[in-house]
Design a protein around this motif. Structure first.
Motif, PDB file in Angstrom:
ATOM      1  N   GLU A  35       0.736  -1.377   0.028  1.00  0.00           N
ATOM      2  CA  GLU A  35      -0.087   0.075  -0.101  1.00  0.00           C
ATOM      3  C   GLU A  35       0.874   1.086   0.037  1.00  0.00           C
ATOM      4  N   LEU A  36       1.903   1.006   0.741  1.00  0.00           N
ATOM      5  CA  LEU A  36       2.934   2.469   0.807  1.00  0.00           C
ATOM      6  C   LEU A  36       3.708   2.646  -0.630  1.00  0.00           C
ATOM      7  N   LEU A  37       3.825   1.609  -1.233  1.00  0.00           N
ATOM      8  CA  LEU A  37       4.434   1.534  -2.865  1.00  0.00           C
ATOM      9  C   LEU A  37       3.616   2.309  -3.639  1.00  0.00           C
ATOM     10  N   ARG A  39       0.952   3.902  -2.981  1.00  0.00           N
ATOM     11  CA  ARG A  39       0.826   5.581  -2.727  1.00  0.00           C
ATOM     12  C   ARG A  39       1.680   6.543  -3.204  1.00  0.00           C
ATOM     13  N   SER A  40       2.978   5.721  -3.034  1.00  0.00           N
ATOM     14  CA  SER A  40       4.219   6.778  -3.470  1.00  0.00           C
ATOM     15  C   SER A  40       4.402   6.861  -4.957  1.00  0.00           C
ATOM     16  N   LEU A  41       3.752   5.622  -5.618  1.00  0.00           N
ATOM     17  CA  LEU A  41       3.923   5.454  -7.145  1.00  0.00           C
ATOM     18  C   LEU A  41       2.814   6.704  -7.647  1.00  0.00           C
ATOM     19  N   GLY A  43       1.691   9.163  -6.128  1.00  0.00           N
ATOM     20  CA  GLY A  43       2.229  10.631  -6.037  1.00  0.00           C
ATOM     21  C   GLY A  43       3.168  10.932  -6.796  1.00  0.00           C
ATOM     22  N   LEU A  44       4.281  10.108  -7.277  1.00  0.00           N
ATOM     23  CA  LEU A  44       5.390  10.439  -8.129  1.00  0.00           C
ATOM     24  C   LEU A  44       4.724  10.559  -9.617  1.00  0.00           C
ATOM     25  N   THR A  45       3.797   9.548  -9.778  1.00  0.00           N
ATOM     26  CA  THR A  45       3.161   9.860 -11.311  1.00  0.00           C
ATOM     27  C   THR A  45       2.549  11.054 -11.313  1.00  0.00           C
TER      28      THR A  45
END
Length: 79
Positions: A35-37, A39-41, A43-45
């Motif tokens: 889930e953390l990965l 969410r960060s993906l 955000g980075l997108t």
């Protein structure tokens, strides 16, 4: 006619500011690694999309001609 003084039917609403619960809510579950990965993906997108649109949009906004305030326009030359 004499009216009886009765309490408000929903008196608990009036006393809501004094109400304190002794029951603690359950702790919120921690986010797992996927889930953390994710969410960060996401955000980075979003950030990469904004930066890419800025980089691609700036050349389109450029007029291509240097700004010279001393020159007159072609329409005013015939006067």
């Amino acid at each position: 006619m004499f009216r009886r003084r009765e309490s408000v039917p929903f008196s608990f609403v009036a006393e809501a500011d004094r109400f304190r619960s002794n029951v603690t809510p359950p702790p919120s579950p921690r986010a797992s690694v996927p889930e953390l990965l994710g969410r960060s993906l996401v955000g980075l997108t979003v950030v990469a999309g904004l930066v890419g649109s800025l980089l691609l949009g700036l050349p389109a906004l450029d007029s291509g001609q240097p700004a010279s305030h001393g020159k007159q326009s072609e329409a005013s030359q015939g006067r």
